[in-house]
Design an enzyme around this catalytic site. Structure first.
Site, short mmCIF file in Angstrom:
data_model
loop_
_atom_site.label_atom_id
_atom_site.label_comp_id
_atom_site.label_asym_id
_atom_site.label_seq_id
_atom_site.Cartn_x
_atom_site.Cartn_y
_atom_site.Cartn_z
N LYS A 75 37.76 0.49 39.87
CA LYS A 75 38.87 0.98 40.68
C LYS A 75 40.02 1.39 39.76
CE LYS A 75 41.60 -0.44 44.74
NZ LYS A 75 41.88 -1.54 45.69
N SER A 150 41.50 -0.35 50.51
CA SER A 150 41.85 0.69 49.59
C SER A 150 40.80 1.00 48.52
CB SER A 150 43.16 0.32 48.90
OG SER A 150 43.00 -0.84 48.11
N SER A 174 40.85 -5.07 50.89
CA SER A 174 40.47 -3.80 50.25
C SER A 174 39.13 -3.76 49.55
CB SER A 174 41.55 -3.37 49.28
OG SER A 174 42.60 -2.78 49.99
N1 GLN Z 1 45.00 -2.49 54.08
C1 GLN Z 1 45.79 -3.53 53.48
C2 GLN Z 1 47.12 -2.97 53.01
O1 GLN Z 1 47.30 -1.80 53.11
C3 GLN Z 1 45.04 -4.19 52.37
C4 GLN Z 1 45.10 -3.45 51.11
C5 GLN Z 1 44.48 -4.19 49.96
O2 GLN Z 1 43.75 -5.16 50.14
N2 GLN Z 1 44.82 -3.73 48.77
O3 GLN Z 1 47.96 -3.70 52.56
#
Ligand code: GLN
Length: 483
Positions: A75, A150, A174
């Protein structure tokens, strides 16, 4: 049943193929599919082929480990020495770190081969990967749908098998949610089990690195390669030195189902999860239903804490030290404002403002402090569950993948899709998402197995049961893997 990584490792050790050949094969697949999938945003092929030659020497000398010579994807919020690490944000568009993240050091030391950096929501803020400054990756299961986020690029790369495995990060889901949307396995280890040194911070009390893989046994192999204490991450902790043993025996294990996780869940998705739970029961697990009232507060608690921490963590992007700087400005203050306005996308700006607001004097007690107190309450309720039970089973998300572009006008629905994943981060627990089938529309559904802090191997073992007994998604686990 053996995972893809075990099979690749055996092929490399027996000389059936070389790391160089395997890497070339994956590069060819990436060149074919990535222009449409947009899973990778930076490709590191030249370095990969050199690293593959080094790995081949290691294999010849019989050194290294299970991942030696096997390519992988990372990532784009995990630092790589001399290679672009942009968090898919304009503000870091030319950022090349001078050091490797701890997980990259670990993988380098066993001769893993980095193919490239994967697409993601900007600064890991989002549930669709559509806030990436490079445009969204597409879901390989159905190109009209998003990958989730994400870590959407990592999940897409694995689902399309243009990476044997990938690393993602999980602050509120994410790793698990895109794994569920793309029909692959995503594992978020216990908070502290894997060093975050070199992970670009979003919400530091929640962030965790973990694997996205084709199978549960693959996830365990990658987890074993990256975990352990690190003096450079104060929150990291020593984990059991022995490799994770995957025990598919579920007789006598106690599984809890919390009603709150299933409230309002779509019938088709509920039926798929219940089908798997029945298998656990049939093999001797004891299943009971429980109530965890504080789950209802988890989503607002998460968004207050995550945004508060993000507003502080993202203060460092000011155009002075590194990254993008606005071209025209009148003085230093103007430069910082213009840099941040032009460098950050709308979603990130929204969260910085929300986070600054909940921390500001006059509002601190009403929002941030209250959220911290409710966090302790939820943790306490989770602890109580794990005094009596070994595992919790829940949906990974209350929905399947969104149609592309849906999140634009439906921010609330996309935030709501995190409702089943954020409680795990709030309480620092380990959890895995495994595919448990598809809806009639053909979209994958994920099931989440949650364990007590540092009971990572119990979580992996319970997930492995599904794989070993072919309970769910055999076709998803192996059918799409082209060698
Ligand atoms: N969807 C969640 C957010 O936008 C989780 C994102 C993540 O785990 N990085 O905060």
């Amino acid at each position: 049943m053996k995972g893809l990584l075990t099979r690749l490792s055996a092929m490399l050790r027996s000389g059936e193929t070389s790391s160089y050949e395997l890497t070339k094969k994956y590069i060819a697949e990436i060149e074919k599919s990535n222009p449409s999938l947009n899973a990778y945003v930076h490709l590191t092929f030249e370095r990969a082929l050199k690293d593959a030659e080094t790995a081949d020497k290691m294999l010849k000398n019989g050194v290294g480990g299970a991942l030696t010579g096997i390519p992988y994807a990372l990532k784009d919020n995990i630092c790589t020495d001399g290679l672009l690490t942009t968090c898919c944000s304009r503000i870091l568009c030319d950022f090349k770190p001078y050091y490797n993240a701890a997980v990259v050091e670990k993988l380098n030391s066993v001769g893993a081969v980095l193919l490239g950096k994967t697409n993601m929501d900007e600064f890991a803020m989002g549930s669709t990967s559509e806030t990436s400054c490079y445009g969204a990756p597409l879901n390989p299961r159905n190109l009209s749908y998003v990958t989730g986020g994400s870590s959407g690029g990592s999940a897409a790369a694995v689902a399309a098998n243009i990476a044997p495995y990938a690393l993602g990060s999980d602050t509120g889901g994410s790793i698990r949610q895109p794994a569920a949307f793309c029909g692959v396995v995503g594992f978020k280890p216990t908070y502290g089990a894997v060093s975050r040194y070199g992970l670009i911070a979003y919400g530091s009390s929640l962030d965790q690195i973990g694997p996205i893989t084709h199978t549960v046994s693959d996830a365990a192999l990658v987890y074993d390669a990256i975990r352990g204490a690190d003096v450079r991450d104060m929150t990291s902790a020593a984990t059991d030195a022995a490799p994770t043993v995957l025990d598919p025996e579920v007789k006598g294990i106690k599984i809890a189902l919390a009603d709150e996780f299933f409230e309002g869940l779509d019938g088709e998705m509920k039926a798929l999860i219940e089908g798997v739970v029945k298998k656990y029961e049939a093999y001797g697990a004891e299943v009971s239903s429980v109530s965890i009232p504080s789950l209802k507060t988890a989503l607002p608690v998460y968004y207050i804490i995550a945004c508060a921490e993000a507003s502080s963590n993202l203060g460092r992007y000011d155009g002075i030290r590194y990254g993008f700087r606005a071209a025209d400005y009148s003085d230093v203050d103007d430069m910082v404002v213009r840099t941040r306005t032009q460098g950050f996308g709308k979603e990130v700006q929204k969260r910085i403002m929300l986070g600054t607001y909940v921390l500001s004097s006059g509002y601190f007690d009403a929002y941030y402090k209250k959220a911290c107190l409710l966090r302790e309450k939820l943790k306490g309720e989770m602890d109580k569950v794990f005094e009596k039970f070994d595992l919790l089973i829940a949906p990974t998300a209350p929905v399947t993948a969104f149609k592309r572009g849906y999140s634009g006008g439906n921010a609330i629905e996309t935030y709501h899709s995190d409702v089943c994943t954020v409680p795990v981060n709030i309480a620092g627990l380990p959890a895995i998402s495994i595919p448990c089938g598809k809806t009639k529309t053909g979209l994958p559904v994920g099931m989440q197995i949650i364990g007590d802090r540092f009971a990572d191997s119990a979580v992996l073992s319970a997930a492995y049961f599904c794989e070993a007994e072919s309970v769910c998604g055999e076709e998803i686990y192996e059918g799409d893997v082209r060698l």
